[in-house]
Design an enzyme around this catalytic site. Structure first.
Site, PDB file in Angstrom:
ATOM      1  N   HIS A 171       0.825  -1.214   0.000  1.00 17.90           N
ATOM      2  CA  HIS A 171       0.000   0.000   0.000  1.00 17.90           C
ATOM      3  C   HIS A 171       0.864   1.272   0.000  1.00 17.90           C
ATOM      4  CE1 HIS A 171      -3.264   2.670   1.282  1.00 17.90           C
ATOM      5  NE2 HIS A 171      -2.359   3.187   2.093  1.00 17.90           N
ATOM      6  N   CYS A 482      -1.234  -2.502 -16.173  1.00 19.02           N
ATOM      7  CA  CYS A 482      -1.451  -1.514 -15.118  1.00 19.02           C
ATOM      8  C   CYS A 482      -0.712  -1.868 -13.825  1.00 19.02           C
ATOM      9  CB  CYS A 482      -2.937  -1.310 -14.853  1.00 19.02           C
ATOM     10  SG  CYS A 482      -3.774  -2.812 -14.333  1.00 19.02           S
TER      11      CYS A 482
HETATM   12  C1  PEP Z   1      -1.852  -5.744 -10.046  1.00 19.92           C
HETATM   13  O1  PEP Z   1      -2.066  -6.771  -9.402  1.00 19.92           O
HETATM   14  O2  PEP Z   1      -0.870  -5.591 -10.799  1.00 19.92           O
HETATM   15  C2  PEP Z   1      -2.768  -4.604  -9.923  1.00 19.92           C
HETATM   16  C3  PEP Z   1      -2.640  -3.527 -10.682  1.00 19.92           C
HETATM   17  O3  PEP Z   1      -3.739  -4.677  -8.984  1.00 19.92           O
HETATM   18  P1  PEP Z   1      -3.521  -4.371  -7.416  1.00 19.92           P
HETATM   19  O4  PEP Z   1      -2.117  -3.839  -7.237  1.00 19.92           O
HETATM   20  O5  PEP Z   1      -4.574  -3.391  -7.062  1.00 19.92           O
HETATM   21  O6  PEP Z   1      -3.727  -5.712  -6.828  1.00 19.92           O
END
Ligand code: PEP
Ligand code: MG
Length: 519
Positions: A171, A482
């Protein structure tokens, strides 16, 4: 002194602002009960003020006001414990009790109890430093930064973050990345003290404490060089990223709230490639209604000013519980009921969100994306719910985009292996390397002791990314990324070579990733 940890990116220098240090072993001589009550009142006041800004703090206030906490602390004080030790003991006792109780709501409140107790301990330690006192340019040094800390901190005063706990995709790093703040985690912070001069090189993960003059000079030169080049690059942030072969590659941004969307647009993003809606749910004390969600998503799409907004449906469950929803305790939460699995088993949560997203789609270019999809069966079920919501809206005469694009996050090995079949059933992919890396390598993304395995640039992960892109392209489906790997300029060339069609990055990285694409 130079200490090594795991860095994100960026350089920064500043004075250390130590998050409150606990002095459990101090000898306390005074009226322990009076000291506890004074701390209680002070924390109460703080929480009342905070609750006016963020609903999540109302839950903390409720927890503080619960007589169970004060009674437990006072019972330990009667056993001649120091006030800090009594609060710590009460905290452990209550958390232990909650963990045993067959009530999911109470179990999920263990974090609230810990947060409230930490506040009491900070007050009791006489450590009057609060986040309000963080001066511009500070380097925050902490054992760990909780979500409530980052919510309270004015991040514009923070030049860098250094913590003992966490990983590159925890986080704290994601929030820091979204604000362009270099972060280094997994750092042995015992030798750092309040006010020390700190140089943070988040590229190498090196943290220099009280540097020598030559070290300072060299670092300043690197900072100047970085600033000069980022100034030019930043000036070109609105120009499209076109490769030397003439291919336009959109660079979008990741966001978790409206402010971040506005910042992303100012940072030159070609749209939002990942809107993490879990923050809409986690910052509320109760399930946000369809209407509340609709207003948030509508404002979000309007803030994109004609550029695409990709809304990811709720990605909670496992390690991200929702206090107001019953979630069974799981032995392996990362392998449990999370993402789309949770939503498919909770249509009462999923459908109002889908309806809200559909209604917002009448206001701009909106796409919907499902997280943690493993199988075609899950995708088909999710699409069936979406179609059902469309029919309801049609009957109710409410506007929506009937051709709204549907995509999935590719973040499990199963999705990679089945990428061709999944691509036949949706319009776009976005690769989530934060999760994909942990599942391919079987290495928890938050566990510093296996961080040597957790590497998105390792061969197995790169092969998984390549397989996904190839399979999708054979089916005529575009692939974005992403996960944090997309924000890493060191990976840009490789990803372009693999045929990635679009990047979705932390807003402060938009300009430099665009520049990398142009080269
Ligand atoms: C990922 O897992 O790469 C992602 C973008 O989702 P999160 O970091 O919110 O799990
Ligand atoms: Mg993920």
């Amino acid at each position: 002194m130079t200490i090594k940890g795991i860095g994100t990116r960026g350089l920064a220098a500043g004075r250390a602002f130590m998050k409150a240090e606990m002095h459990m072993d101090v000898i306390f001589c005074g009226d322990a009960t009076a000291a506890f009550r004074e701390a209680f009142e002070a924390v109460h006041e703080d929480l009342e003020r905070l609750a006016e800004q963020e609903e999540v703090f109302s839950a903390h206030l409720e927890m503080l006001d619960d007589p169970m906490l004060s009674e437990s602390v006072e019972a330990f004080l009667e056993e001649d414990m120091t006030p800090v030790a009594a609060v710590e003991a009460a905290c452990e006792q209550i958390c232990g009790m909650f963990a045993e109780i067959d009530d999911e709501y109470l179990r999920a409140r263990v974090d609230d109890v810990r947060d409230v107790c930490r506040r009491l301990e900070r007050k009791l330690c006489g450590d009057i430093r609060t986040w309000d006192e963080v001066e511009p340019g500070s380097v925050i040094v902490a054992d760990e930064l909780l979500p409530s800390d980052t919510a309270e901190l004015d991040l514009s005063n923070v030049s860098a973050i250094v913590t003992r706990k966490g990983s590159r995709t925890s986080h704290v790093c994601i929030i820091a990345g979204n604000h362009g703040i270099p972060a280094v985690v997994g750092v042995e912070i015992d030798g750092i003290h309040q006010g020390d001069i700190i140089l943070v090189d988040a590229y190498s993960g090196e943290v220099v404490v009280n540097p020598s003059l030559p070290q300072m000079k060299e670092f300043e030169a690197r900072l100047d060089a970085e600033e000069a080049s980022s100034g030019d690059v930043y000036g070109r942030r609105f120009d499209p990223a076109v490769t030397s072969e003439g291919k336009f590659v959109p660079v979008l941004a990741n966001a978790g709230n409206l402010d971040e969307i506005v910042c992303a647009m100012e940072a030159g993003a070609d749209g939002i490639g990942l809107f993490r809606t879990e923050f809409v749910f986690m910052l509320s004390n109760q399930l946000p209604s369809e209407l509340i969600q609709f207003e948030i998503y509508r404002d979000a799409v309007l803030a994109c000013k004609g550029k695409p907004l990709t809304i990811r449906t709720l990605d909670v469950g496992g390690d991200k519980p929702l206090a107001y929803i019953e979630m069974p305790k799981e032995e392996n939460p990362f392998l449990g009921l999370r993402g789309i699995r949770f939503c498919l088993s909770h249509p009462e949560v999923f459908c109002p969100q889908l309806r809200a997203i559909l209604r917002a789609s009448a206001y701009g270019k909106l796409r919907v994306m499902f997280p943690m999809v493993d199988t075609v069966g899950e995708l088909s079920q999710a699409i069936a719910y979406l179609e059902e919501c469309k029919s309801q809206l049609r009957e109710e005469g409410l506007a929506f985009d009937p051709d709204i694009e549907v995509g999935i996050m590719v973040e499990t090995p199963s999705a990679v292996i089945m990428a061709d079949k999944l691509a036949q059933n949706c319009s776009f992919f976005s690769i989530g390397t934060n999760d994909l890396t942990q599942y391919v390598m079987a290495a928890d993304r938050g566990n510093a002791s296996v961080s040597y395995l957790y590497d998105a640039l390792s061969q197995p992960v790169v092969r998984a990314v390549a397989m996904t892109i190839d399979a999708a392209h054979r089916e005529g489906v575009r692939v974005a990324m992403c996960g944090e790997m997309a924000s890493d300029p060191a990976a840009t060339e490789l990803l372009l070579g693999l045929g990635l069609d679009a990047f979705s990055v932390a807003a402060p990285q938009v300009a430099s990733v665009k520049e990398k694409i142009r080269k």
